[in-house]
Design an enzyme around this catalytic site. Structure first.
Site, PDB file in Angstrom:
ATOM      1  N   LYS A   1       0.911  -1.197  -0.079  1.00 32.99           N
ATOM      2  CA  LYS A   1      -0.012   0.235   0.056  1.00 32.99           C
ATOM      3  C   LYS A   1       1.045   1.282  -0.006  1.00 32.99           C
ATOM      4  O   LYS A   1       2.065   0.984   0.709  1.00 32.99           O
ATOM      5  CB  LYS A   1      -0.766   0.081   1.043  1.00 32.99           C
TER       6      LYS A   1
ATOM      7  N   PRO B   1       9.651  -4.718   0.339  1.00 35.62           N
ATOM      8  CA  PRO B   1      10.650  -4.369   1.220  1.00 35.62           C
ATOM      9  C   PRO B   1      10.159  -4.491   2.844  1.00 35.62           C
ATOM     10  O   PRO B   1       9.117  -4.101   2.747  1.00 35.62           O
ATOM     11  CB  PRO B   1      11.175  -3.172   0.749  1.00 35.62           C
ATOM     12  N   VAL B   2      10.897  -4.697   3.586  1.00 45.02           N
ATOM     13  CA  VAL B   2      10.558  -4.619   5.298  1.00 45.02           C
ATOM     14  C   VAL B   2      11.151  -3.521   5.694  1.00 45.02           C
ATOM     15  O   VAL B   2      11.713  -2.586   5.280  1.00 45.02           O
ATOM     16  CB  VAL B   2      11.070  -6.058   5.912  1.00 45.02           C
TER      17      VAL B   2
ATOM     18  N   ALA C   1       9.612  -0.700   5.417  1.00 43.39           N
ATOM     19  CA  ALA C   1       9.482   0.358   4.438  1.00 43.39           C
ATOM     20  C   ALA C   1       8.461   1.398   4.155  1.00 43.39           C
ATOM     21  O   ALA C   1       8.728   2.363   3.439  1.00 43.39           O
ATOM     22  CB  ALA C   1       9.737  -0.431   3.162  1.00 43.39           C
ATOM     23  N   GLY C   2       7.323   1.308   4.908  1.00 41.95           N
ATOM     24  CA  GLY C   2       6.428   2.013   5.098  1.00 41.95           C
ATOM     25  C   GLY C   2       5.254   1.686   3.907  1.00 41.95           C
ATOM     26  O   GLY C   2       4.624   2.407   3.356  1.00 41.95           O
TER      27      GLY C   2
ATOM     28  N   ALA D   1       3.542  -1.372   4.372  1.00 39.20           N
ATOM     29  CA  ALA D   1       2.452  -2.236   4.926  1.00 39.20           C
ATOM     30  C   ALA D   1       2.683  -3.804   4.184  1.00 39.20           C
ATOM     31  O   ALA D   1       1.838  -4.323   4.384  1.00 39.20           O
ATOM     32  CB  ALA D   1       1.076  -2.015   4.681  1.00 39.20           C
TER      33      ALA D   1
ATOM     34  N   SER E   1       1.784  -6.119   7.275  1.00 40.06           N
ATOM     35  CA  SER E   1       0.359  -6.070   7.433  1.00 40.06           C
ATOM     36  C   SER E   1      -0.283  -6.720   6.431  1.00 40.06           C
ATOM     37  O   SER E   1      -1.563  -7.560   6.518  1.00 40.06           O
ATOM     38  CB  SER E   1      -0.176  -4.538   7.458  1.00 40.06           C
TER      39      SER E   1
ATOM     40  N   ASP F   1      -2.748  -1.071  10.099  1.00 44.56           N
ATOM     41  CA  ASP F   1      -3.086  -1.343   8.545  1.00 44.56           C
ATOM     42  C   ASP F   1      -3.753  -2.387   7.925  1.00 44.56           C
ATOM     43  O   ASP F   1      -3.981  -2.678   6.847  1.00 44.56           O
ATOM     44  CB  ASP F   1      -1.584  -0.969   7.813  1.00 44.56           C
TER      45      ASP F   1
END
Length: 284
Positions: A10, A94-95, A97-98, A100, A103, A136
Site C-alpha cells: 500500500k 521490502p521490510v 519500508a512504510g 505495509a 500487514s 494497517d
C-alpha cells in the site's frame, strides 16, 4: 488442497495525524491505495496441529514475530480450528519500508485461511480480526482505495485514483513506525494535508490535482532523522515524477508518473541512489 493469496503493498496518498489519543495511539486520517508490488502466500493443510512458515527471504522472522504467523494463530484460536497449516511466503515487498508488507501478509493469511478451512467469515469480521494484529491490516484485508480513520481501522471505501505508474524507492535503512510516531508532536504540526481536497481530486479523476494534494505529516520527523529520504524525494521530482511523497512512516518514497516515457529515466536515475527501486502500476 492449496490456497494462494496475493498481498499487495500500500501507499499513503495522504496521511494526517489529528491528535494523540488517551490510549497512546494517534488519531489519523489517511487515504490509502494499493500498488502492483506484492508478496504471495501459498497455504496448505498440515497433518499435525501446528503452524509452519517458510520463505525464500532470509531476513524475516518465521516464528511468532511474523505477522502472517500471528494471523494464522489468531484465526485458529478464535475459531477453534484443530488443523495445522503450512504457509510459504514469497517475499517481494521490502521490510520496514512504510509499504505495509507485513500487514498485507497478515491480511492475505486471514483471507486464505478463511477459504482453506471453509470458515465462512465475512469480510467485516476479518477486518476486525485484522485490527487486533495492526492498524494497517483492516485496509489490507479490504484492498482498493479507502479513507482510514481512528488508528487506521475505520475504513470508508472510495473510488480508485486514475491509473498511473508508481515508482517506489527504498534507501538502505529501516525505519521503526513506533519510533517515528513516538517522536511526532501532533500539536506542533505546521501544515495538515486536506482530506477533502484529496478525496475531491480522486472523485473527479484529476491526476495532477491528486499530485498537488499529496501530503504526509510524518515526513518532517523521518526526513529530519534520515536526510537521504529527502534527497530521494527531491531527486524523484527532479527526474520528472508528477508528484512524490514518503509512504507511511518511511523510508520508501513513491513517485506518481502519468507518462510511460518518463518511467525508465526516473527508474534508472534512482538506481544510482539505492538498489531497491520498483516501477509498478497503481492497482485499480
Amino acid at each position: 488442497m492449496k490456497v494462494y493469496e496475493k498481498a499487495p503493498a500500500k501507499i499513503n496518498l495522504m496521511l494526517d495525524v489529528l491528535h494523540k489519543r488517551e490510549d497512546g495511539f494517534h488519531e489519523v486520517e489517511m487515504v490509502m491505495t494499493m500498488v502492483d508490488l506484492a508478496d504471495r502466500l501459498e497455504m496448505e493443510p498440515l497433518g499435525r496441529d501446528t503452524i509452519i512458515i517458510s520463505s525464500q527471504a532470509g531476513y524475516i522472522p518465521l516464528d511468532e514475530k511474523n505477522l502472517a504467523f500471528k494471523a494464522a494463530k489468531l484465526i485458529k484460536e478464535r475459531y477453534e480450528v484443530k488443523q495445522g497449516v503450512y504457509i510459504h511466503l514469497d517475499k517481494k515487498i521490502p521490510v520496514a519500508a512504510g509499504l505495509a508488507g507485513g500487514s498485507s501478509d497478515a491480511a492475505a493469511a486471514l483471507r486464505g485461511l478463511n477459504r482453506l478451512w471453509k470458515l465462512g467469515i465475512p469480510e467485516e469480521e476479518l477486518q476486525r480480526l485484522g485490527a487486533e494484529l495492526g492498524s494497517d491490516v483492516p485496509f489490507c484485508v479490504a484492498g482498493g482505495t479507502a479513507i482510514a480513520r481512528g488508528r487506521g481501522e475505520r475504513l470508508e471505501r472510495i473510488a480508485n485514483p486514475p491509473q498511473c505508474w508508481v515508482i517506489l524507492a527504498k534507501p538502505p535503512i529501516n525505519v521503526s513506525t513506533a519510533d517515528v510516531y513516538g517522536r511526532l508532536r501532533a500539536d506542533k504540526i505546521r501544515k495538515h494535508p486536506s482530506l477533502r481536497q484529496m478525496t475531491e481530486a480522486i472523485a473527479s479523476q484529476q491526476f495532477h490535482r491528486i499530485c498537488a494534494q499529496l501530503g504526509n505529516v510524518l515526513e518532517d520527523v523521518t526526513l529530519a532523522a534520515y536526510p537521504q529520504v529527502l534527497q530521494l524525494k527531491e531527486t524523484m521530482l527532479r527526474l520528472g515524477a508528477d508528484g512524490a511523497l514518503m509512504s507511511g512512516s518511511g523510508p520508501t518514497v513513491f513517485g506518481l508518473v502519468s507518462k510511460e516515457s518518463k518511467v525508465a529515466r526516473i527508474y534508472n536515475g534512482l538506481r544510482g541512489f539505492c538498489k531497491e527501486v520498483y516501477a509498478v502500476r497503481m492497482l485499480t
